[in-house]
Design a protein around this motif. Sequence first.
Motif, PDB file in Angstrom:
ATOM      1  N   GLY A  32      43.657  84.060  27.137  1.00 34.70           N
ATOM      2  CA  GLY A  32      43.330  84.502  25.795  1.00 34.70           C
ATOM      3  C   GLY A  32      43.398  83.434  24.713  1.00 34.70           C
ATOM      4  O   GLY A  32      43.123  83.704  23.554  1.00 34.70           O
ATOM      5  N   VAL A  33      43.741  82.210  25.080  1.00 33.41           N
ATOM      6  CA  VAL A  33      43.831  81.114  24.118  1.00 33.41           C
ATOM      7  C   VAL A  33      42.619  80.211  24.303  1.00 33.41           C
ATOM      8  O   VAL A  33      42.297  79.807  25.423  1.00 33.41           O
ATOM      9  CB  VAL A  33      45.136  80.301  24.306  1.00 33.41           C
ATOM     10  N   ARG A  34      41.942  79.889  23.206  1.00 32.42           N
ATOM     11  CA  ARG A  34      40.773  79.002  23.266  1.00 32.42           C
ATOM     12  C   ARG A  34      41.206  77.578  22.968  1.00 32.42           C
ATOM     13  O   ARG A  34      41.872  77.307  21.971  1.00 32.42           O
ATOM     14  CB  ARG A  34      39.725  79.418  22.238  1.00 32.42           C
ATOM     15  N   TYR A  35      40.854  76.666  23.879  1.00 35.02           N
ATOM     16  CA  TYR A  35      41.141  75.242  23.719  1.00 35.02           C
ATOM     17  C   TYR A  35      39.836  74.513  23.455  1.00 35.02           C
ATOM     18  O   TYR A  35      38.827  74.769  24.107  1.00 35.02           O
ATOM     19  CB  TYR A  35      41.803  74.680  24.984  1.00 35.02           C
ATOM     20  N   LEU A  36      39.865  73.599  22.488  1.00 36.63           N
ATOM     21  CA  LEU A  36      38.676  72.817  22.171  1.00 36.63           C
ATOM     22  C   LEU A  36      38.413  71.785  23.250  1.00 36.63           C
ATOM     23  O   LEU A  36      39.335  71.318  23.921  1.00 36.63           O
ATOM     24  CB  LEU A  36      38.862  72.120  20.820  1.00 36.63           C
ATOM     25  N   GLY A  37      37.147  71.380  23.389  1.00 34.34           N
ATOM     26  CA  GLY A  37      36.784  70.320  24.314  1.00 34.34           C
ATOM     27  C   GLY A  37      37.532  69.047  23.956  1.00 34.34           C
ATOM     28  O   GLY A  37      37.877  68.818  22.793  1.00 34.34           O
ATOM     29  N   ARG A  38      37.794  68.221  24.963  1.00 32.27           N
ATOM     30  CA  ARG A  38      38.616  67.026  24.767  1.00 32.27           C
ATOM     31  C   ARG A  38      38.444  66.093  25.952  1.00 32.27           C
ATOM     32  O   ARG A  38      37.686  66.392  26.848  1.00 32.27           O
ATOM     33  CB  ARG A  38      40.071  67.422  24.591  1.00 32.27           C
ATOM     34  N   PRO A  39      39.171  64.970  25.990  1.00 26.14           N
ATOM     35  CA  PRO A  39      39.072  64.084  27.150  1.00 26.14           C
ATOM     36  C   PRO A  39      39.487  64.795  28.440  1.00 26.14           C
ATOM     37  O   PRO A  39      40.457  65.552  28.462  1.00 26.14           O
ATOM     38  CB  PRO A  39      40.047  62.952  26.822  1.00 26.14           C
ATOM     39  N   LYS A  40      38.726  64.555  29.496  1.00 28.28           N
ATOM     40  CA  LYS A  40      38.985  65.186  30.787  1.00 28.28           C
ATOM     41  C   LYS A  40      40.099  64.429  31.511  1.00 28.28           C
ATOM     42  O   LYS A  40      39.932  63.266  31.878  1.00 28.28           O
ATOM     43  CB  LYS A  40      37.718  65.204  31.636  1.00 28.28           C
ATOM     44  N   LEU A  41      41.217  65.118  31.704  1.00 31.02           N
ATOM     45  CA  LEU A  41      42.372  64.559  32.399  1.00 31.02           C
ATOM     46  C   LEU A  41      42.893  65.617  33.362  1.00 31.02           C
ATOM     47  O   LEU A  41      42.727  66.811  33.114  1.00 31.02           O
ATOM     48  CB  LEU A  41      43.459  64.159  31.395  1.00 31.02           C
ATOM     49  N   PRO A  42      43.543  65.216  34.457  1.00 32.57           N
ATOM     50  CA  PRO A  42      44.015  66.196  35.440  1.00 32.57           C
ATOM     51  C   PRO A  42      45.111  67.108  34.894  1.00 32.57           C
ATOM     52  O   PRO A  42      45.964  66.683  34.113  1.00 32.57           O
ATOM     53  CB  PRO A  42      44.583  65.329  36.571  1.00 32.57           C
ATOM     54  N   GLY A  43      45.081  68.367  35.336  1.00 29.35           N
ATOM     55  CA  GLY A  43      46.146  69.305  35.047  1.00 29.35           C
ATOM     56  C   GLY A  43      46.026  70.000  33.706  1.00 29.35           C
ATOM     57  O   GLY A  43      45.021  69.927  33.019  1.00 29.35           O
ATOM     58  N   LYS A  44      47.116  70.687  33.340  1.00 24.17           N
ATOM     59  CA  LYS A  44      47.176  71.397  32.063  1.00 24.17           C
ATOM     60  C   LYS A  44      47.887  70.573  31.003  1.00 24.17           C
ATOM     61  O   LYS A  44      47.536  70.616  29.837  1.00 24.17           O
ATOM     62  CB  LYS A  44      47.916  72.724  32.234  1.00 24.17           C
ATOM     63  N   LEU A  45      48.911  69.833  31.389  1.00 30.50           N
ATOM     64  CA  LEU A  45      49.708  69.087  30.417  1.00 30.50           C
ATOM     65  C   LEU A  45      48.933  67.946  29.773  1.00 30.50           C
ATOM     66  O   LEU A  45      48.914  67.817  28.550  1.00 30.50           O
ATOM     67  CB  LEU A  45      50.967  68.519  31.086  1.00 30.50           C
ATOM     68  N   ALA A  46      48.328  67.094  30.578  1.00 27.51           N
ATOM     69  CA  ALA A  46      47.667  65.890  30.055  1.00 27.51           C
ATOM     70  C   ALA A  46      46.540  66.207  29.079  1.00 27.51           C
ATOM     71  O   ALA A  46      46.514  65.663  27.973  1.00 27.51           O
ATOM     72  CB  ALA A  46      47.181  65.003  31.194  1.00 27.51           C
ATOM     73  N   PRO A  47      45.588  67.087  29.423  1.00 20.56           N
ATOM     74  CA  PRO A  47      44.515  67.329  28.459  1.00 20.56           C
ATOM     75  C   PRO A  47      44.991  68.036  27.192  1.00 20.56           C
ATOM     76  O   PRO A  47      44.421  67.847  26.122  1.00 20.56           O
ATOM     77  CB  PRO A  47      43.503  68.183  29.215  1.00 20.56           C
ATOM     78  N   ARG A  48      46.036  68.823  27.289  1.00 20.43           N
ATOM     79  CA  ARG A  48      46.527  69.542  26.113  1.00 20.43           C
ATOM     80  C   ARG A  48      47.399  68.666  25.220  1.00 20.43           C
ATOM     81  O   ARG A  48      47.326  68.763  24.001  1.00 20.43           O
ATOM     82  CB  ARG A  48      47.349  70.754  26.540  1.00 20.43           C
ATOM     83  N   HIS A  49      48.241  67.823  25.821  1.00 23.53           N
ATOM     84  CA  HIS A  49      49.267  67.132  25.049  1.00 23.53           C
ATOM     85  C   HIS A  49      49.033  65.645  24.811  1.00 23.53           C
ATOM     86  O   HIS A  49      49.640  65.077  23.911  1.00 23.53           O
ATOM     87  CB  HIS A  49      50.632  67.339  25.707  1.00 23.53           C
ATOM     88  N   PHE A  50      48.177  64.987  25.609  1.00 25.89           N
ATOM     89  CA  PHE A  50      47.951  63.557  25.387  1.00 25.89           C
ATOM     90  C   PHE A  50      47.056  63.279  24.173  1.00 25.89           C
ATOM     91  O   PHE A  50      47.411  62.447  23.341  1.00 25.89           O
ATOM     92  CB  PHE A  50      47.383  62.891  26.645  1.00 25.89           C
ATOM     93  N   PRO A  51      45.902  63.946  24.001  1.00 20.22           N
ATOM     94  CA  PRO A  51      45.064  63.642  22.829  1.00 20.22           C
ATOM     95  C   PRO A  51      45.793  63.760  21.487  1.00 20.22           C
ATOM     96  O   PRO A  51      45.611  62.904  20.618  1.00 20.22           O
ATOM     97  CB  PRO A  51      43.903  64.633  22.948  1.00 20.22           C
ATOM     98  N   PRO A  52      46.646  64.758  21.270  1.00 25.44           N
ATOM     99  CA  PRO A  52      47.320  64.844  19.966  1.00 25.44           C
ATOM    100  C   PRO A  52      48.252  63.675  19.639  1.00 25.44           C
ATOM    101  O   PRO A  52      48.536  63.438  18.476  1.00 25.44           O
ATOM    102  CB  PRO A  52      48.110  66.162  20.058  1.00 25.44           C
ATOM    103  N   VAL A  53      48.727  62.927  20.636  1.00 24.14           N
ATOM    104  CA  VAL A  53      49.617  61.799  20.334  1.00 24.14           C
ATOM    105  C   VAL A  53      48.850  60.489  20.150  1.00 24.14           C
ATOM    106  O   VAL A  53      49.442  59.458  19.863  1.00 24.14           O
ATOM    107  CB  VAL A  53      50.731  61.620  21.395  1.00 24.14           C
TER     108      VAL A  53
END
Length: 158
Positions: free
Chosen positions: A82-103
Amino acid sequence: LEALLAALPGIAKAGYDAFVTDDLSVLAERSFRRLHAAAGKNAYLPYTQIANLLFELRDAARALNLHAMMNAHAMAAWIEEGVRYLGRPKLPGKLAPRHFPPVCDFVLRAQLLPPTGMGASTGEEWPGVYRFAPLDPDWYTKDRLDIPDKSPMNLCFQ
């Protein structure tokens, strides 16, 4: 990723102030496959390890006063639980694509514009741009450097 991380002190020692990684998605996927093969029964461990390696890479570059520019494949927007995530750099897993771009200091999206005007037909117009559109409903972008939207790809950061 491990080899790049190990190479950073040598890059700094050689007097360079920046490095470019082409392509972070491929490096992360290669590291993931190696880590996955070694993980045994803990199927989630490689995903955490990849995220940790990316954060270590960022932290090491900053500690060595190195600018890091990394490109990656694009990952389209998605909906999960139910949560929409914006497109971003393609990285393996759930943690890396969600948490690496913001830093990162900036996350731009490369785009080819359709040819327009006479310059496009003569090759005088640069067709590629960096997109920074914080209100784009489909793509995550971030900018701490005041880069204008649709900046040419031959933009030089100083």
